[in-house]
Motif scaffolding. Structure first.
Motif, PDB file in Angstrom:
ATOM      1  N   PRO A 245      33.073  39.657  48.130  1.00  0.00           N
ATOM      2  CA  PRO A 245      33.768  38.660  47.313  1.00  0.00           C
ATOM      3  C   PRO A 245      34.731  39.319  46.321  1.00  0.00           C
ATOM      4  N   TYR A 246      35.821  38.621  45.999  1.00  0.00           N
ATOM      5  CA  TYR A 246      36.760  39.112  44.985  1.00  0.00           C
ATOM      6  C   TYR A 246      36.305  38.765  43.567  1.00  0.00           C
ATOM      7  N   LEU A 247      35.423  37.771  43.439  1.00  0.00           N
ATOM      8  CA  LEU A 247      34.831  37.390  42.144  1.00  0.00           C
ATOM      9  C   LEU A 247      35.863  36.883  41.145  1.00  0.00           C
ATOM     10  N   SER A 248      36.919  36.256  41.630  1.00  0.00           N
ATOM     11  CA  SER A 248      37.974  35.755  40.744  1.00  0.00           C
ATOM     12  C   SER A 248      37.488  34.762  39.693  1.00  0.00           C
ATOM     13  N   PRO A 249      36.440  33.942  39.960  1.00  0.00           N
ATOM     14  CA  PRO A 249      35.992  33.022  38.903  1.00  0.00           C
ATOM     15  C   PRO A 249      35.565  33.727  37.619  1.00  0.00           C
ATOM     16  N   LEU A 250      35.228  35.026  37.698  1.00  0.00           N
ATOM     17  CA  LEU A 250      34.822  35.753  36.495  1.00  0.00           C
ATOM     18  C   LEU A 250      35.951  35.859  35.478  1.00  0.00           C
ATOM     19  N   THR A 251      37.193  35.724  35.915  1.00  0.00           N
ATOM     20  CA  THR A 251      38.321  35.837  35.000  1.00  0.00           C
ATOM     21  C   THR A 251      38.488  34.581  34.151  1.00  0.00           C
ATOM     22  N   ARG A 252      37.924  33.445  34.626  1.00  0.00           N
ATOM     23  CA  ARG A 252      37.989  32.172  33.901  1.00  0.00           C
ATOM     24  C   ARG A 252      39.429  31.803  33.539  1.00  0.00           C
ATOM     25  N   ARG A 253      40.364  32.143  34.395  1.00  0.00           N
ATOM     26  CA  ARG A 253      41.774  31.910  34.087  1.00  0.00           C
ATOM     27  C   ARG A 253      42.356  30.692  34.800  1.00  0.00           C
ATOM     28  N   ARG A 254      41.895  30.453  36.021  1.00  0.00           N
ATOM     29  CA  ARG A 254      42.523  29.425  36.851  1.00  0.00           C
ATOM     30  C   ARG A 254      41.542  28.980  37.923  1.00  0.00           C
ATOM     31  N   PRO A 255      41.774  27.825  38.569  1.00  0.00           N
ATOM     32  CA  PRO A 255      40.873  27.373  39.626  1.00  0.00           C
ATOM     33  C   PRO A 255      40.911  28.311  40.828  1.00  0.00           C
ATOM     34  N   VAL A 256      39.743  28.454  41.473  1.00  0.00           N
ATOM     35  CA  VAL A 256      39.605  29.357  42.616  1.00  0.00           C
ATOM     36  C   VAL A 256      39.044  28.586  43.810  1.00  0.00           C
ATOM     37  N   VAL A 257      39.632  28.814  44.977  1.00  0.00           N
ATOM     38  CA  VAL A 257      39.114  28.299  46.242  1.00  0.00           C
ATOM     39  C   VAL A 257      38.648  29.485  47.062  1.00  0.00           C
ATOM     40  N   ASN A 258      37.422  29.436  47.541  1.00  0.00           N
ATOM     41  CA  ASN A 258      36.830  30.546  48.294  1.00  0.00           C
ATOM     42  C   ASN A 258      36.886  30.225  49.787  1.00  0.00           C
ATOM     43  N   LEU A 259      37.690  30.974  50.529  1.00  0.00           N
ATOM     44  CA  LEU A 259      37.800  30.804  51.982  1.00  0.00           C
ATOM     45  C   LEU A 259      36.805  31.731  52.665  1.00  0.00           C
ATOM     46  N   VAL A 260      35.930  31.167  53.488  1.00  0.00           N
ATOM     47  CA  VAL A 260      34.930  31.952  54.218  1.00  0.00           C
ATOM     48  C   VAL A 260      35.043  31.648  55.705  1.00  0.00           C
ATOM     49  N   HIS A 261      35.261  32.693  56.501  1.00  0.00           N
ATOM     50  CA  HIS A 261      35.313  32.515  57.960  1.00  0.00           C
ATOM     51  C   HIS A 261      33.912  32.475  58.549  1.00  0.00           C
TER      52      HIS A 261
END
Length: 370
Positions: A95-111
């Motif tokens: 995972p890139y863990l972008s939600p930890l930045t709390r900056r903007r909405p994140v969509v997690n794409l999983v194949h």
């Protein structure tokens, strides 16, 4: 008002290890750019790649290696470097863990979920750590994020990790190809396997299938299409099995050549350990070529209609070989499947996938569709 979209994925389409997952994301990215959105595609650097370029409206930024891209992308998010309205994390196990930045909405794409693949690629200790990241840490970090899965089987897997059903939207792969004029089915029994040449694709099972059927079907051949670091091992396996004269390793080929080989084959083989959807199933189906795959792979249970557009086997090389034998020896069955698979895959369109992605991203960013 158009969105500024940041996509985080470890490879782009020109990466030496690119596959169906990259085809999916690049097609969606270009479709979104064509609809007027600003799309930034952050990915890993690789030999021969420009660190910064725009291709078909998509701005590519290539920094970091296979693993270094993750902390570098997270650091860039922390300082709000790209000022994106929405971020798409592509979780290929890591995972890139972008939600930890709390900056903007994140969509997690999983194949697909990688539980079975971690031990194949890494040793026991690293595979346990990787599975913990994917199965324990990621669901916690993305607990307030939206998910996109490429198949219903992946949605079920994510639900099994504790991701809420209402968080997950399924957006299938599409296809943009049509049957090739003037390309005819091979006169002799022909198989094709296509994909990255890595251990989890289990191309050895395709080679073993040729070896077991060689006496029954003397003219049988196999085309192996794709490249990857496991390639030398597969050449060795072909020699050990005594089928090197029946197998052609094509390496990486053009889109035109890829589709020519899919159109000429009698049967497409997908012995992969795990697939999110199996884009090549649909690409082969455009040309009326049915697929044999494993039920345990997950995604093929959604992209193949068993007994109608291809055959699914539960597990084991014996069952796989038996299914291939059945298709090669029964011309009427192949003809029926060939006709039905063409109709089946006609329902999957990239334009529809891009439209669904646009709506999902606008919704995540709190925007109204135009």
């Amino acid at each position: 008002m158009p969105l500024r979209i940041l996509l985080l994925n470890w490879r782009d389409m020109h990466h030496p290890e690119a596959g169906g997952a990259e085809k999916y994301l690049v097609t969606v990215a270009e479709g979104l750019a064509d609809r007027g959105h600003e799309v930034i595609f952050r990915t890993a650097a690789y030999p021969g790649a420009l660190p910064d370029e725009v291709v078909n409206g998509v701005h590519y930024i290539r920094k970091g290696g296979r693993y270094g891209i993750y902390p570098r992308a997270l650091a860039a998010n922390l300082v709000h470097r790209y000022a994106a309205d929405v971020v798409v994390d592509v979780q290929n196990g890591m995972p890139y863990l972008s939600p930890l930045t709390r900056r903007r909405p994140v969509v997690n794409l999983v194949h697909h979920v990688h539980k079975e693949q971690w031990p194949v690629v890494f040793g026991p200790r690293l595979s346990r750590a990787g599975w913990w990241l994917e199965s324990r840490l990621a669901p916690t970090v993305y607990r307030r994020s939206r998910y996109v899965a490429v198949s219903d089987s992946t949605k079920r897997e994510l639900s099994g990790l504790g991701v809420g059903q209402d968080q997950i939207q399924v957006i299938h792969n599409g296809t943009d190809h049509t049957p090739l004029d003037g390309t005819h089915r091979s006169e002799h029994p022909s198989l094709v396997v296509l994909g990255r040449l890595v251990p989890q694709k289990r191309v050895e099972i395709a080679l073993e299938t040729v070896a077991r059927l060689a006496d029954e079907i003397p003219a049988l051949t196999l085309d192996v299409v794709g490249s990857g670091w496991w390639d030398p091992n597969l050449h060795d396996t072909a020699r050990q099995l005594g089928v090197e004269d029946r197998v052609t390793f094509h390496g990486h080929v053009s889109e035109t050549e890829k589709h020519r080989l899919l159109a000429r084959a009698w049967v497409h083989l997908m012995p992969s350990l795990k697939e999110g959807w199996g884009l090549v199933v649909v690409e082969a189906g455009v040309h009326g070529t049915p697929t044999v795959a494993f039920t345990e792979a997950g995604g093929p249970t959604n992209s193949i209609v068993h007994g109608r557009t291809g055959l699914l086997v539960d597990h084991g090389t014996d069952a796989f070989v038996d299914a291939v034998r059945e298709l090669l020896s029964d011309a009427d069955l192949r003809r029926r499947m060939s006709e039905e698979v063409v109709s089946w895959v006609a329902q999957f369109h990239w334009d529809e996938a891009v439209e669904k992605w646009e709506r999902a991203l606008l919704d995540a960013a709190g925007r109204q569709a135009r």
